[in-house]
Design a protein around this motif. Structure first.
Motif, mmCIF file in Angstrom:
data_model
loop_
_atom_site.group_PDB
_atom_site.id
_atom_site.type_symbol
_atom_site.label_atom_id
_atom_site.label_comp_id
_atom_site.label_asym_id
_atom_site.label_seq_id
_atom_site.Cartn_x
_atom_site.Cartn_y
_atom_site.Cartn_z
ATOM 1 N N ALA A 1 0.818 -1.220 0.000
ATOM 2 C CA ALA A 1 0.000 0.000 0.000
ATOM 3 C C ALA A 1 0.848 1.264 0.000
ATOM 4 N N SER A 2 2.166 1.125 -0.103
ATOM 5 C CA SER A 2 3.071 2.267 0.015
ATOM 6 C C SER A 2 2.787 3.338 -1.028
ATOM 7 N N HIS A 3 2.996 4.601 -0.611
ATOM 8 C CA HIS A 3 2.890 5.690 -1.574
ATOM 9 C C HIS A 3 4.129 5.697 -2.460
ATOM 10 N N GLN B 1 -3.699 4.438 -12.630
ATOM 11 C CA GLN B 1 -3.283 3.566 -11.529
ATOM 12 C C GLN B 1 -3.712 4.108 -10.164
ATOM 13 N N ALA B 2 -4.966 4.490 -10.034
ATOM 14 C CA ALA B 2 -5.451 5.054 -8.774
ATOM 15 C C ALA B 2 -5.208 4.085 -7.625
ATOM 16 N N HIS B 3 -4.782 4.608 -6.485
ATOM 17 C CA HIS B 3 -4.541 3.792 -5.299
ATOM 18 C C HIS B 3 -5.876 3.292 -4.765
ATOM 19 N N PRO B 4 -5.981 1.994 -4.446
ATOM 20 C CA PRO B 4 -7.273 1.471 -3.963
ATOM 21 C C PRO B 4 -7.811 2.193 -2.740
ATOM 22 N N LEU C 1 -20.142 10.481 -25.744
ATOM 23 C CA LEU C 1 -20.489 10.224 -24.344
ATOM 24 C C LEU C 1 -21.569 11.190 -23.876
ATOM 25 N N ASP C 2 -22.318 10.758 -22.890
ATOM 26 C CA ASP C 2 -23.368 11.594 -22.295
ATOM 27 C C ASP C 2 -22.698 12.585 -21.349
ATOM 28 N N SER C 3 -22.240 13.704 -21.904
ATOM 29 C CA SER C 3 -21.472 14.657 -21.112
ATOM 30 C C SER C 3 -22.341 15.645 -20.359
ATOM 31 N N ARG C 4 -23.604 15.726 -20.719
ATOM 32 C CA ARG C 4 -24.559 16.612 -20.037
ATOM 33 C C ARG C 4 -24.027 18.047 -19.951
ATOM 34 N N GLY C 5 -23.507 18.515 -21.069
ATOM 35 C CA GLY C 5 -23.084 19.907 -21.149
ATOM 36 C C GLY C 5 -21.722 20.200 -20.565
ATOM 37 N N ARG C 6 -20.961 19.193 -20.236
ATOM 38 C CA ARG C 6 -19.623 19.420 -19.677
ATOM 39 C C ARG C 6 -18.647 18.403 -20.283
ATOM 40 N N LYS C 7 -17.377 18.638 -20.030
ATOM 41 C CA LYS C 7 -16.368 17.696 -20.501
ATOM 42 C C LYS C 7 -16.383 16.445 -19.615
ATOM 43 N N ASN C 8 -16.395 15.308 -20.267
ATOM 44 C CA ASN C 8 -16.448 14.039 -19.539
ATOM 45 C C ASN C 8 -15.032 13.482 -19.399
ATOM 46 N N PRO C 9 -14.548 13.214 -18.182
ATOM 47 C CA PRO C 9 -13.191 12.692 -17.987
ATOM 48 C C PRO C 9 -12.937 11.369 -18.697
ATOM 49 N N GLN C 10 -14.023 10.677 -19.077
ATOM 50 C CA GLN C 10 -13.836 9.427 -19.819
ATOM 51 C C GLN C 10 -13.346 9.698 -21.247
ATOM 52 N N ALA C 11 -13.437 10.946 -21.687
ATOM 53 C CA ALA C 11 -13.002 11.306 -23.033
ATOM 54 C C ALA C 11 -11.619 11.950 -23.017
ATOM 55 N N PHE C 12 -10.842 11.621 -21.982
ATOM 56 C CA PHE C 12 -9.484 12.151 -21.859
ATOM 57 C C PHE C 12 -8.496 11.025 -22.127
ATOM 58 N N SER C 13 -7.359 11.347 -22.749
ATOM 59 C CA SER C 13 -6.423 10.289 -23.160
ATOM 60 C C SER C 13 -5.572 9.755 -22.009
ATOM 61 N N TYR C 14 -5.257 10.588 -21.009
ATOM 62 C CA TYR C 14 -4.407 10.192 -19.877
ATOM 63 C C TYR C 14 -3.068 9.596 -20.334
ATOM 64 N N ASP C 15 -2.495 10.128 -21.407
ATOM 65 C CA ASP C 15 -1.224 9.596 -21.892
ATOM 66 C C ASP C 15 -0.056 10.534 -21.600
ATOM 67 N N GLY C 16 -0.284 11.538 -20.746
ATOM 68 C CA GLY C 16 0.813 12.422 -20.344
ATOM 69 C C GLY C 16 1.740 11.741 -19.355
ATOM 70 N N VAL C 17 2.897 12.349 -19.142
ATOM 71 C CA VAL C 17 3.923 11.709 -18.328
ATOM 72 C C VAL C 17 3.483 11.540 -16.878
ATOM 73 N N LEU C 18 2.745 12.500 -16.321
ATOM 74 C CA LEU C 18 2.283 12.370 -14.947
ATOM 75 C C LEU C 18 1.197 11.316 -14.819
ATOM 76 N N SER C 19 0.343 11.212 -15.813
ATOM 77 C CA SER C 19 -0.715 10.201 -15.795
ATOM 78 C C SER C 19 -0.108 8.796 -15.822
ATOM 79 N N GLN C 20 0.867 8.608 -16.685
ATOM 80 C CA GLN C 20 1.500 7.292 -16.788
ATOM 81 C C GLN C 20 2.317 6.966 -15.538
ATOM 82 N N GLY C 21 2.945 7.977 -14.959
ATOM 83 C CA GLY C 21 3.804 7.742 -13.803
ATOM 84 C C GLY C 21 3.100 7.836 -12.474
ATOM 85 N N ASN C 22 1.784 8.108 -12.478
ATOM 86 C CA ASN C 22 1.065 8.217 -11.215
ATOM 87 C C ASN C 22 1.154 6.902 -10.443
ATOM 88 N N GLY C 23 1.494 6.993 -9.193
ATOM 89 C CA GLY C 23 1.591 5.815 -8.352
ATOM 90 C C GLY C 23 3.006 5.386 -8.074
#
Length: 761
Positions: free
Chosen positions: A38-40, A178-181, A286-308
């Motif tokens: 479980a370490s950070h 890679q969200a922490h449980p 996606l059903d964004s209901r007038g806003r940007k939906n996070p499911q439509a984000f690529s998450y391929d940036g360096v911080l996204s890949q290295g998270n965790g």
């Protein structure tokens, strides 16, 4: 093994790596059994490094504990970082402070250094080490995956599209960062859980999980929460995190999943390089209901890949504009996908650069307090890689560059390392006509290249009196300097002013390219008649390295002149090594046996201390002056008849016995004062002057032993002469015991005899 056996073995390996997904409750039970999973991020990286253990090395003449992690042990040493142990230890110390939250938690770790100092190997070593550690039970890494298609009344899925009728497993979507449980739990519950978990830890580095769910997971969580709240569900959290919606799964840490690497050639706007980009087509689907939906984000940036775990910015000078965008990431642990959507990040930031980044950072330094880059520089925690200043390490590195050797050198003693340093190297090369041939770098050839490179990297302004740069290089590698009968330890020399060692000099890439060219060059050598044109001698290596300096653009005019002047002591040292090999081969069968040496030492000890001396029959006898005299004249070669009055020693001989023999015996007795000391138990090689007798000879010994020997006849000795017999025996010994080929032994002995013949009487 059959093909089926290999497939079965691969199945078993994967079975040990991956686990079946588990419920959130089962995961919590698991972390109380094994808290490290479980370490950070910073703590996890620290644990991965420490898990590989340590070993003792000698660098710059001092013993240091080195983390084996940096030897790339999981990859057979292919991307080991040679040397720079003190720098790496400083990195681990800082990492420990960051992980514990004691200090430096706002810092971005920065590795800087000139080209070819191991910075690229650091990146590969980190990735390899983390990947393999994550496959171990202690290093398992976990994240969450979601399924909202099973929600009561749910009409949309989590997929990037409109197919909501997929089979069960296809409805599960892993957190893209890679969200922490534990981030699933409400903050107050998570705080209580971590308090109890850390209370049971036997460590000064508590586990910290402060991040909230990532936007992708939050979208799923909020959707499920809304459904079950409308349905009147009382146990709302249990319903949301039910196994039908949420599972905890392990993943193998690798580039793109737990390790983010931003390469020098990666481009795009800062936001895209950091966290990713919006996929506008998906926003419409996606059903964004007038806003940007996070499911439509690529998450391929360096911080996204290295998270965790870890985020690496490679060749950071190419991304200097991005560094200021990273300022608040370490302390705030948050970035934004968009103005209204933020994402918590738990990643250890590490940047790698050549010295040109520092030049960019200091471009406004003359503005004093108005430097716009001051805040960035304050957050950068620099660790500087330097060129290797250890002969053994540089030799190992050159051999790696020329061959497929990857094993990291470890040795029980320096003698074992010395054998590897001097050893020959054979390389298979292809001629211009496409035919292959084997070429040999003769013994001491790679040593010559390595020693010359190291000597160009050492500061000569603060050399202690009586030492040259070769002496300094040997002290740095061995930890001592052997001068005849005496041995001087590194701490006896003043090297305090040598902070510039390793900052500049000949890089290994230049050495590698020079040696590679030597292999490919058709050399019209003077020894072609020997059919040994495929032997590269130490003098060939040193001459080529010096001659190539003038055309190498990597060196300045001043460096070329400086480096040319430093080759002479290296040539002299290498010749001395070759000469020693030849002499020892000549005298190999004439060595003094240990019984004769032991008899001499016992007689000297009895002569000085009046300790009783006994013969084989157990009868007490007096120390024999003639025995001692003959040994000192014939074997030590230190004295002549003039040193004695009959058989009785004069003052010079008495002083020699007391200072060189008795002093060493007394030192041994003192070191073993808690034991019963007996002179016969002494390791004779612990006495420097005796070690010399047992292990080395000189030309006086050769001349005394072989009265008709003539080195001027060596190239083609007349048949039946003593010179011919000595040569045949010498070549055989050099081949059988010293690692020479017949050709390299011939060339080396010819070279040595050519020098000796000038001064032979």
């Amino acid at each position: 093994m059959t093909g089926h056996d290999y497939v079965t073995e691969a199945d078993r390996a994967l079975e040990e790596t991956y686990e079946e997904p588990m419920s959130l409750a089962a995961y919590v039970d698991r972390i109380f059994e094994n808290p490290s999973i479980a370490s950070h991020a910073s703590k996890y990286l620290l644990e991965a490094i420490e898990a590989a253990g340590t070993r003792t090395v000698v660098e710059e003449g001092e013993e240091k504990e080195r983390y084996r992690f940096f030897d790339d042990p999981y990859n057979d040493g292919e991307h080991a970082i040679l040397g720079n142990t003190e720098v790496l230890n400083g990195f681990v110390d800082d990492l420990r402070s960051i992980a514990a939250g004691r200090a430096k938690d706002e810092k971005i770790i920065w590795f800087e250094g000139p080209t070819a100092t191991g910075k690229s190997e650091l990146k590969r070593c980190l990735v390899n080490g983390l990947r393999e550690y994550s496959k171990t039970p202690e290093g398992r890494r976990y994240t969450v995956e979601w399924n909202i298609s099973t929600a009561e009344g749910g009409e949309r899925g989590l997929s990037y599209g409109d197919d909501t009728s997929a089979a069960d497993e296809q409805d599960w979507y892993e957190s893209p960062v890679q969200a922490h449980p534990l981030s699933v739990f409400p903050a107050e519950v998570r705080s209580d859980l971590l308090e109890q978990l850390n209370a049971d830890l036997d460590t000064h580095v508590p586990i910290q999980v402060d991040a909230q769910l990532d936007p992708f997971s939050r979208e799923a969580y909020d959707f499920l929460e809304e459904r079950y709240r409308r349905a009147g569900e009382e146990d709302l959290f249990s319903a949301i995190t039910d196994e039908s919606h949420l599972r905890v799964k392990n993943y193998v840490v690798d580039t793109g999943q737990g390790v983010g690497v931003l390469h020098s050639e990666d481009d795009g706007p800062p936001k895209e390089r950091l966290v990713g980009s919006w996929m506008h087509g998906m926003l419409q689907e996606l059903d964004s209901r007038g806003r940007k939906n996070p499911q439509a984000f690529s998450y391929d940036g360096v911080l996204s890949q290295g998270n965790g775990v870890l985020t690496i910015v490679e060749d950071a000078a190419q991304h200097a504009d991005l560094l200021q965008k990273l300022l608040n990431v370490p302390d705030e642990q948050s970035v934004k996908l968009d103005k209204g959507i933020g994402m918590d990040v738990d990643s250890q930031l590490l940047i790698i650069s050549n010295p040109d980044l520092e030049a960019q950072l200091n471009q406004h330094a003359d503005r004093n307090g108005m430097d716009p880059l001051k805040a960035l520089k304050r957050r950068l925690d620099k660790h500087r890689f330097g060129y290797l200043t250890n002969l053994s390490l540089e030799t190992e590195l050159i051999r790696r560059e020329l061959t497929n050797e990857t094993n990291v050198w470890e040795a029980e003693s320096y003698d074992e390392l010395a054998d590897r340093i001097r050893a020959p190297v054979t390389v298979t090369v292809k001629d211009r006509d496409g035919e292959t041939r084997v070429q040999e770098f003769a013994p001491h050839a790679i040593e010559a290249a390595a020693l010359y490179a190291v000597v160009t990297r050492l500061d000569e302004e603060h050399l202690p009196n009586g030492l040259d740069l070769v002496d300094k290089a040997l002290i740095y590698d061995q930890g001592y300097l052997q001068e005849g009968d005496s041995r001087r330890e590194k701490d006896e020399f003043d090297f305090d002013g040598d902070g510039n060692d390793g900052e500049h000099g000949i890089p290994v890439t230049y050495t590698r390219d020079t040696l590679a060219e030597l292999l490919q060059t058709d050399r019209d050598r003077h020894h072609a008649e020997l059919s040994v044109e495929d032997i590269v001698m130490p003098r060939d290596v040193l001459n080529a390295m010096v001659e190539g300096l003038i055309d190498a653009p990597v060196f300045s005019t001043g460096e070329r002149s400086e480096f040319e002047n430093r080759v002479v002591p290296v040539k002299n040292y290498i010749y001395d090594q070759q000469e020693s090999d030849v002499i020892e081969a000549i005298m190999h069968d004439k060595r003094v046996d240990e019984e004769t040496v032991a008899e001499y030492v016992e007689h000297v000890y009895a002569w000085e201390t009046e300790e009783p001396l006994y013969n084989d029959r157990g009868e007490r006898v007096e120390p024999d002056p003639l025995t001692m005299k003959l040994f000192e004249i014939e074997h030590l070669g230190r004295f002549s008849e003039s040193g004695y009055d009959g058989n009785q020693p004069r003052e010079s001989v008495r002083n020699f016995r007391r200072e060189k023999v008795i002093t060493s015996l007394n030192r041994h007795a003192w070191e073993h004062r808690d034991e019963d000391f007996a002179v016969e138990d002494v390791d004779l090689t612990a006495i420097p002057v005796i070690k010399t007798v047992l292990e080395s000879h000189d030309w006086d010994d050769v001349e005394r032993t072989f009265e008709d020997f003539d080195p001027r006849q060596w190239s083609d000795p007349p048949s039946g002469t003593e010179t011919a017999a000595v040569k045949e025996s010498t070549i055989d010994t050099m081949v059988d015991l010293f690692g020479y080929s017949a050709a390299s032994a011939e060339l080396t002995s010819r070279h040595v005899m050519g020098q000796v013949s000038y001064r032979w009487d």
